[in-house]
Design a protein around this motif. Sequence first.
Motif, PDB file in Angstrom:
ATOM      1  N   VAL A  13      37.416 -16.152  19.267  1.00 49.09           N
ATOM      2  CA  VAL A  13      36.116 -16.077  19.958  1.00 49.09           C
ATOM      3  C   VAL A  13      35.965 -17.771  20.357  1.00 49.09           C
ATOM      4  CG1 VAL A  13      33.606 -15.843  20.702  1.00 49.09           C
ATOM      5  CG2 VAL A  13      34.858 -14.104  19.267  1.00 49.09           C
ATOM      6  N   ASP A  14      36.220 -18.349  21.463  1.00 50.91           N
ATOM      7  CA  ASP A  14      36.028 -19.746  21.913  1.00 50.91           C
ATOM      8  C   ASP A  14      34.631 -19.985  22.220  1.00 50.91           C
ATOM      9  OD1 ASP A  14      36.688 -22.327  22.402  1.00 50.91           O
ATOM     10  OD2 ASP A  14      38.267 -21.872  23.770  1.00 50.91           O
ATOM     11  N   VAL A  15      33.891 -20.448  21.420  1.00 47.26           N
ATOM     12  CA  VAL A  15      32.132 -20.991  21.740  1.00 47.26           C
ATOM     13  C   VAL A  15      32.588 -22.500  21.942  1.00 47.26           C
ATOM     14  CG1 VAL A  15      29.990 -20.856  21.244  1.00 47.26           C
ATOM     15  CG2 VAL A  15      31.394 -18.991  20.678  1.00 47.26           C
ATOM     16  N   ARG A  16      31.831 -22.840  22.919  1.00 47.68           N
ATOM     17  CA  ARG A  16      31.755 -24.273  23.444  1.00 47.68           C
ATOM     18  C   ARG A  16      30.375 -24.593  23.955  1.00 47.68           C
ATOM     19  NH1 ARG A  16      37.209 -26.885  23.555  1.00 47.68           N
ATOM     20  NH2 ARG A  16      38.460 -25.149  22.912  1.00 47.68           N
ATOM     21  N   VAL A  17      30.244 -26.022  23.857  1.00 49.40           N
ATOM     22  CA  VAL A  17      28.973 -26.542  24.375  1.00 49.40           C
ATOM     23  C   VAL A  17      29.170 -27.271  25.773  1.00 49.40           C
ATOM     24  CG1 VAL A  17      29.202 -28.924  23.141  1.00 49.40           C
ATOM     25  CG2 VAL A  17      26.888 -28.129  23.807  1.00 49.40           C
ATOM     26  N   GLY A  18      28.427 -26.851  26.659  1.00 50.52           N
ATOM     27  CA  GLY A  18      28.245 -27.445  27.844  1.00 50.52           C
ATOM     28  C   GLY A  18      27.046 -27.724  28.456  1.00 50.52           C
ATOM     29  N   THR A  19      26.843 -28.711  29.484  1.00 48.62           N
ATOM     30  CA  THR A  19      25.698 -29.155  30.035  1.00 48.62           C
ATOM     31  C   THR A  19      25.265 -28.485  31.289  1.00 48.62           C
ATOM     32  OG1 THR A  19      25.813 -31.302  28.951  1.00 48.62           O
ATOM     33  CG2 THR A  19      24.283 -31.118  30.840  1.00 48.62           C
ATOM     34  N   ILE A  20      24.145 -27.910  31.490  1.00 46.34           N
ATOM     35  CA  ILE A  20      23.835 -27.120  32.672  1.00 46.34           C
ATOM     36  C   ILE A  20      23.571 -28.233  33.736  1.00 46.34           C
ATOM     37  CG2 ILE A  20      22.245 -25.753  34.091  1.00 46.34           C
ATOM     38  CD1 ILE A  20      21.699 -24.280  31.306  1.00 46.34           C
ATOM     39  N   ILE A  21      24.632 -28.003  35.021  1.00 47.16           N
ATOM     40  CA  ILE A  21      24.568 -29.256  35.883  1.00 47.16           C
ATOM     41  C   ILE A  21      23.747 -28.661  37.028  1.00 47.16           C
ATOM     42  CG2 ILE A  21      26.278 -30.487  34.957  1.00 47.16           C
ATOM     43  CD1 ILE A  21      27.962 -29.063  37.380  1.00 47.16           C
ATOM     44  N   GLU A  22      23.617 -27.365  37.194  1.00 47.22           N
ATOM     45  CA  GLU A  22      23.154 -26.772  38.405  1.00 47.22           C
ATOM     46  C   GLU A  22      22.524 -25.462  37.935  1.00 47.22           C
ATOM     47  OE1 GLU A  22      24.665 -24.915  42.635  1.00 47.22           O
ATOM     48  OE2 GLU A  22      25.318 -26.897  42.031  1.00 47.22           O
ATOM     49  N   ALA A  23      21.273 -24.952  38.425  1.00 42.90           N
ATOM     50  CA  ALA A  23      20.542 -23.708  38.075  1.00 42.90           C
ATOM     51  C   ALA A  23      19.683 -23.291  39.430  1.00 42.90           C
ATOM     52  CB  ALA A  23      19.772 -23.852  36.966  1.00 42.90           C
ATOM     53  N   GLY A  24      19.815 -22.000  39.477  1.00 43.85           N
ATOM     54  CA  GLY A  24      19.007 -21.338  40.721  1.00 43.85           C
ATOM     55  C   GLY A  24      18.765 -19.830  40.505  1.00 43.85           C
ATOM     56  N   PRO A  25      17.712 -19.423  41.358  1.00 43.16           N
ATOM     57  CA  PRO A  25      17.328 -17.887  41.181  1.00 43.16           C
ATOM     58  C   PRO A  25      18.495 -17.149  41.385  1.00 43.16           C
ATOM     59  CG  PRO A  25      16.292 -19.194  43.039  1.00 43.16           C
ATOM     60  CD  PRO A  25      17.026 -20.116  42.309  1.00 43.16           C
ATOM     61  N   PHE A  26      18.383 -16.096  41.170  1.00 41.57           N
ATOM     62  CA  PHE A  26      19.373 -15.142  41.574  1.00 41.57           C
ATOM     63  C   PHE A  26      18.862 -13.724  41.757  1.00 41.57           C
ATOM     64  CE2 PHE A  26      23.666 -12.947  39.316  1.00 41.57           C
ATOM     65  CZ  PHE A  26      24.241 -12.776  40.855  1.00 41.57           C
TER      66      PHE A  26
END
Length: 113
Positions: A13-26
């Motif tokens: 199981v490859d769990v990584r950290v990332g930074t949210i660069i875009e977010a919007g309603p769905f």
Amino acid sequence: MSETISFDEFLKVDVRVGTIIEAGPFPEARKPAIKLKIDFGDTIGVKKSSAQITKHYTPEGLVGRQVMAVVNFPPRQIGPMMSEVLTLGVPDADGEVVLLQPTTDVPNGGRLY
């Protein structure tokens, strides 16, 4: 508790950290959700995710936040979007999702160990 697994199984199981660069309603999702684009660094790149996190988070409050995600599950169709990673969270006392994130900024793409 789930069944016991070996350490080698855990490493799959490859769990990584990332930074949210875009977010919007769905709005097309069956349950309230937010669409995310998460930057996992040069090796993995930017991946899309859908997360049912509308109780504690707004799209505008998520940009710039670091999160943890499983990056090696196969993509999954969520409404009209293909979700490429599973953004991780835990339930609060009411069962609503709280995102997992490092307490200090770390380089994108860092693997959980």
